[in-house]
Design an enzyme around this catalytic site. Structure first.
Site, PDB file in Angstrom:
ATOM      1  N   ALA A  98      -3.125  26.945  18.272  1.00 43.45           N
ATOM      2  CA  ALA A  98      -3.348  29.188  17.554  1.00 43.45           C
ATOM      3  C   ALA A  98      -4.632  28.563  16.799  1.00 43.45           C
ATOM      4  O   ALA A  98      -6.050  29.347  17.578  1.00 43.45           O
ATOM      5  CB  ALA A  98      -2.541  29.168  16.692  1.00 43.45           C
TER       6      ALA A  98
ATOM      7  N   CYS B 267       4.721  27.880   7.706  1.00 43.30           N
ATOM      8  CA  CYS B 267       5.771  28.860   7.171  1.00 43.30           C
ATOM      9  C   CYS B 267       6.921  28.640   6.419  1.00 43.30           C
ATOM     10  O   CYS B 267       8.399  28.524   6.649  1.00 43.30           O
ATOM     11  CB  CYS B 267       5.910  29.472   8.426  1.00 43.30           C
ATOM     12  SG  CYS B 267       7.112  31.738   8.568  1.00 43.30           S
TER      13      CYS B 267
ATOM     14  N   ASP C 226      -2.486  23.921  10.686  1.00 39.29           N
ATOM     15  CA  ASP C 226      -1.303  23.358   9.440  1.00 39.29           C
ATOM     16  C   ASP C 226      -1.987  22.090   9.279  1.00 39.29           C
ATOM     17  O   ASP C 226      -1.395  21.328   8.166  1.00 39.29           O
ATOM     18  CB  ASP C 226      -0.226  23.256  10.208  1.00 39.29           C
ATOM     19  CG  ASP C 226       0.298  24.595  11.124  1.00 39.29           C
ATOM     20  OD1 ASP C 226       0.058  25.822  10.159  1.00 39.29           O
ATOM     21  OD2 ASP C 226       1.556  23.894  11.551  1.00 39.29           O
TER      22      ASP C 226
ATOM     23  N   THR D 252       0.226  28.888   7.742  1.00 31.16           N
ATOM     24  CA  THR D 252       1.259  29.869   8.783  1.00 31.16           C
ATOM     25  C   THR D 252      -0.171  29.973   9.772  1.00 31.16           C
ATOM     26  O   THR D 252      -1.587  29.933  10.108  1.00 31.16           O
ATOM     27  CB  THR D 252       1.113  31.241   8.180  1.00 31.16           C
ATOM     28  OG1 THR D 252      -0.293  31.562   7.069  1.00 31.16           O
ATOM     29  CG2 THR D 252       2.100  30.924   6.194  1.00 31.16           C
ATOM     30  N   ALA D 253       0.032  31.298  10.001  1.00 31.32           N
ATOM     31  CA  ALA D 253      -0.615  31.606  11.874  1.00 31.32           C
ATOM     32  C   ALA D 253      -1.953  33.012  10.835  1.00 31.32           C
ATOM     33  O   ALA D 253      -2.965  33.010  11.303  1.00 31.32           O
ATOM     34  CB  ALA D 253      -0.095  32.251  12.838  1.00 31.32           C
TER      35      ALA D 253
ATOM     36  N   CYS E  29       3.673  35.921   4.660  1.00 35.36           N
ATOM     37  CA  CYS E  29       4.982  35.974   5.596  1.00 35.36           C
ATOM     38  C   CYS E  29       5.856  36.387   5.624  1.00 35.36           C
ATOM     39  O   CYS E  29       6.408  37.249   4.547  1.00 35.36           O
ATOM     40  CB  CYS E  29       6.141  34.711   4.734  1.00 35.36           C
ATOM     41  SG  CYS E  29       7.122  34.583   4.696  1.00 35.36           S
TER      42      CYS E  29
HETATM   43  C1  LIG Z   1      10.090  28.970  12.839  1.00 34.72           C
HETATM   44  C2  LIG Z   1       8.566  29.277  12.713  1.00 34.72           C
HETATM   45  C3  LIG Z   1       8.113  30.429  11.842  1.00 34.72           C
HETATM   46  C4  LIG Z   1       6.637  30.461  12.133  1.00 34.72           C
HETATM   47  N1  LIG Z   1       6.687  31.925  11.456  1.00 34.72           N
HETATM   48  C5  LIG Z   1       5.359  32.393  11.216  1.00 34.72           C
HETATM   49  C6  LIG Z   1       5.055  34.352  10.416  1.00 34.72           C
HETATM   50  O1  LIG Z   1       5.888  35.131  10.207  1.00 34.72           O
HETATM   51  N2  LIG Z   1       3.511  34.221  10.506  1.00 34.72           N
HETATM   52  C7  LIG Z   1       2.499  33.700  10.157  1.00 34.72           C
HETATM   53  O2  LIG Z   1       2.068  33.436   9.775  1.00 34.72           O
HETATM   54  N3  LIG Z   1       3.180  31.521  10.764  1.00 34.72           N
HETATM   55  C8  LIG Z   1       4.235  31.543  10.965  1.00 34.72           C
HETATM   56  N4  LIG Z   1       4.503  30.226  11.462  1.00 34.72           N
HETATM   57  C9  LIG Z   1       3.659  29.268  11.512  1.00 34.72           C
HETATM   58  C10 LIG Z   1       2.585  29.588  12.794  1.00 34.72           C
HETATM   59  O3  LIG Z   1       3.141  29.188  13.836  1.00 34.72           O
HETATM   60  C11 LIG Z   1       1.477  28.179  12.531  1.00 34.72           C
HETATM   61  O4  LIG Z   1       1.038  27.812  11.242  1.00 34.72           O
HETATM   62  C12 LIG Z   1       0.482  27.672  13.351  1.00 34.72           C
HETATM   63  O5  LIG Z   1       1.025  28.033  15.035  1.00 34.72           O
HETATM   64  C13 LIG Z   1      -0.402  26.733  12.829  1.00 34.72           C
HETATM   65  O6  LIG Z   1      -1.493  26.571  14.000  1.00 34.72           O
HETATM   66  P1  LIG Z   1      -2.315  25.063  14.303  1.00 34.72           P
HETATM   67  O7  LIG Z   1      -3.234  25.675  15.638  1.00 34.72           O
HETATM   68  O8  LIG Z   1      -2.446  24.924  13.228  1.00 34.72           O
HETATM   69  O9  LIG Z   1      -0.623  24.023  14.611  1.00 34.72           O
HETATM   70  P2  LIG Z   1       0.092  24.286  16.453  1.00 34.72           P
HETATM   71  O10 LIG Z   1       0.279  25.568  16.469  1.00 34.72           O
HETATM   72  O11 LIG Z   1       0.921  24.535  16.173  1.00 34.72           O
HETATM   73  O12 LIG Z   1      -1.576  23.566  17.783  1.00 34.72           O
HETATM   74  C14 LIG Z   1      -1.205  22.544  16.965  1.00 34.72           C
HETATM   75  C15 LIG Z   1      -1.864  21.694  18.861  1.00 34.72           C
HETATM   76  O13 LIG Z   1      -2.096  20.295  18.494  1.00 34.72           O
HETATM   77  C16 LIG Z   1      -2.077  19.813  19.621  1.00 34.72           C
HETATM   78  N5  LIG Z   1      -1.854  18.538  18.914  1.00 34.72           N
HETATM   79  C17 LIG Z   1      -1.020  17.364  18.109  1.00 34.72           C
HETATM   80  N6  LIG Z   1      -1.407  15.925  18.237  1.00 34.72           N
HETATM   81  C18 LIG Z   1      -1.859  16.430  19.309  1.00 34.72           C
HETATM   82  C19 LIG Z   1      -3.291  14.558  19.882  1.00 34.72           C
HETATM   83  N7  LIG Z   1      -3.266  13.877  19.128  1.00 34.72           N
HETATM   84  N8  LIG Z   1      -4.670  15.479  20.695  1.00 34.72           N
HETATM   85  C20 LIG Z   1      -4.389  16.333  20.772  1.00 34.72           C
HETATM   86  N9  LIG Z   1      -3.947  17.522  20.324  1.00 34.72           N
HETATM   87  C21 LIG Z   1      -3.039  17.439  19.919  1.00 34.72           C
HETATM   88  C22 LIG Z   1      -0.599  20.257  19.557  1.00 34.72           C
HETATM   89  O14 LIG Z   1       0.015  19.503  21.180  1.00 34.72           O
HETATM   90  C23 LIG Z   1      -0.337  22.205  19.586  1.00 34.72           C
HETATM   91  O15 LIG Z   1      -1.209  22.309  20.749  1.00 34.72           O
HETATM   92  C24 LIG Z   1       5.364  29.730  12.168  1.00 34.72           C
HETATM   93  C25 LIG Z   1       6.353  28.717  12.295  1.00 34.72           C
HETATM   94  C26 LIG Z   1       7.608  27.924  12.943  1.00 34.72           C
HETATM   95  C27 LIG Z   1       7.981  26.489  13.734  1.00 34.72           C
END
Ligand SMILES: Cc1cc2nc3c(=O)[nH]c(=O)nc-3n(C[C@H](O)[C@H](O)[C@H](O)COP(=O)(O)OP(=O)(O)OC[C@H]3O[C@@H](n4cnc5c(N)ncnc54)[C@H](O)[C@@H]3O)c2cc1C
Length: 439
Positions: free
Chosen positions: A49, A201, A339, A348-349, A382
């Site tokens: 995200a 979340c 995250d 959270t997203a 949330c």
């Molecule tokens: C069950 C559940 C319910 C949720 N409900 C909500 C909600 O209602 N509302 C809301 O706002 N949020 C919600 N969330 C939270 C939200 O989905 C996350 O906070 C958001 O996706 C975080 O984005 P991010 O880019 O930090 O991580 P992610 O979207 O997880 O992306 C991280 C990326 O980094 C990559 N990565 C990891 N390690 C490496 C590496 N060594 N090298 C290169 N790439 C790597 C991964 O492959 C992945 O593609 C929920 C999450 C879950 C699991």
């Protein structure tokens, strides 16, 4: 330029325009200027995200930059959909798309994980041995679900032996629905809990407890169902007023609470969960559970110099960034969003949506030799599902202030259908717009 005025809009002005008005409000940033010419090399570590949103925005903001995104994961996972999948309301495919379809033109995608970060030398190394040098690094790696920390847990058993794992992925969320559906037909004892680490979340464990209660009631089996929620500390939710509301709802719905319980082990054969408590280990038998493991920074960040060096997060490995600018405290050309960021709220997203423009603005200001006033205020949101068709749209900031996007229209602590629609319909559209850099 596509969205010259997007960050100059007032919060409610933006929300009025947003797809269905998904409440993802937050900090304001200055109005857009022309594209900035630069030859800067920018590496984005992670194409989830936060990484994708950042790539989409930087492509619009910069002219001539080399932007490289590093991620070995081919599937893009819309994680907020996992709860709906695990409630039998959406198929597993609802949360799955491909990473490539979201990445903007003009960004190079290295389809490998990063194995090493060297912020002294300003370079990363991929698992395939490629070295990529950068002028700016954006950490957007998300977090690691530490399943190995739960003794006896076996991912292959999800969906069997009363084991659910909503966080594990879309397929596991679908298997969790199968197990919850059977459980609410047959009756028995459900035990829910959350890890003691920071988590993404933090409302999701509570939502799934409410949903299980709701299904049992709808099916007429609630009299044969016992529901327990074992909190990791002395509260259900970190924001006191929300915690109190959850306590009242649990009381009303007959959910039995325990406190200071942290899961250590599961015995799927005997259907026993073992919790560490201040009084020693406690075993609880179960017929249905939703296993949520500890959450920590991915190894590539944990093993680098980038995590907090002292304080509460040393063991979890979150990146040591300034909570208002998302800039690394010791390595000024490194930012962390999503995250992985070591800030007191978020994961959270909805937080991603407001962190990314702030980090972007500081990075671009660096290139221009200017200072950015953009600040992230800790906004997170949330949509707390309390039954199918009802949710509370809980939004708050670093200070635990409730920050409702629609004051006087959507009450944050009321169980409303409109708040349910935010989660069920509008959130995905807004999330997708965020990936495109449009929200
Ligand atoms: C069950 C559940 C319910 C949720 N409900 C909500 C909600 O209602 N509302 C809301 O706002 N949020 C919600 N969330 C939270 C939200 O989905 C996350 O906070 C958001 O996706 C975080 O984005 P991010 O880019 O930090 O991580 P992610 O979207 O997880 O992306 C991280 C990326 O980094 C990559 N990565 C990891 N390690 C490496 C590496 N060594 N090298 C290169 N790439 C790597 C991964 O492959 C992945 O593609 C929920 C999450 C879950 C699991």
């Amino acid at each position: 330029m596509k969205h010259p005025d997007r960050i100059a809009l007032s919060r409610r002005g933006f929300l009025g325009m947003a797809a269905g008005g998904m409440a993802l409000a937050g900090a304001a940033a200055p109005a857009r200027a022309q594209k900035v010419a630069t030859s800067a090399r920018i590496v984005i570590l992670g194409a989830g995200a936060a990484g994708t949103a950042m790539a989409s925005r930087l492509v619009e903001r910069l002219d001539g930059a080399t932007i490289t995104i590093v991620d070995g994961r081919k599937r893009h996972l819309y994680q907020p959909g996992f709860t709906l999948i695990a409630a039998g309301l959406k198929p597993a495919s609802y949360s799955v798309s491909s990473t490539g379809e979201w990445l903007p033109r003009g960004v190079e995608w290295i389809e490998e994980a990063a194995a090493e970060i060297d912020p002294e030398a300003n370079r990363i190394v991929t698992t395939g041995g490629k070295t990529v040098a950068y002028d700016f690094l954006i950490l957007a790696s998300g977090l690691k679900l530490d399943w190995d920390a739960i003794e006896g847990f076996d991912m292959a058993l999800v969906g069997t032996n009363g084991i659910g794992a909503v966080y594990a992925g879309p397929e596991q969320a679908a298997a969790t629905w199968g197990a919850m559906d059977r459980f609410t037909d047959e009756g028995g004892k459900a035990v829910f809990f959350r890890p003691a680490t920071e988590m993404k979340c933090a409302g999701a464990p509570l939502k799934y407890t409410f949903l299980t209660d709701d299904y049992a009631r709808r099916k007429g089996s609630r009299g044969r169902v016992e529901i327990h929620y074992a909190a990791h500390n002395k509260s259900f939710f970190s924001v006191p007023i929300v915690n109190e509301k959850v306590r009242m709802l649990f009381d009303d719905r007959g959910v039995k609470p325990s406190f200071d319980h942290v899961l250590k082990a599961i015995d799927p054969g005997k259907k026993i969960l073992t919790f560490a408590t201040p009084e020693g280990d406690r075993e609880m038998d179960y017929d249905f559970t939703n296993v949520i493991p500890p959450m920590v920074a991915p190894d590539v960040v944990r093993n680098s110099p980038l995590p907090w060096q002292d304080g509460p997060w040393v063991n979890e490995g979150w990146a040591e960034v300034d909570k208002e600018t998302m800039r690394h405290v010791r390595y000024r050309n490194v930012f962390a969003v999503g995250d992985i960021a070591g800030v007191p709220k978020g994961k959270t997203a909805a937080s991603v949506k407001w962190q990314v423009p702030v980090a972007e603005d500081h990075l671009v200001a660096d290139i221009e030799g200017k200072l950015s006033p953009a600040v992230y205020n800790g906004y997170t949101s949330c949509p707390m599902i309390t039954r199918v068709g009802r949710a509370m749209l809980v939004e708050f900031d670093y200070k635990n202030n409730l920050t409702p996007s629609f004051p006087g229209v959507i009450a944050p602590l009321e169980e409303l259908w409109i708040s349910w629609l935010m989660k069920e319909v509008a959130l995905k559209a807004t999330y997708n717009a965020m990936l495109r850099g449009k929200a």
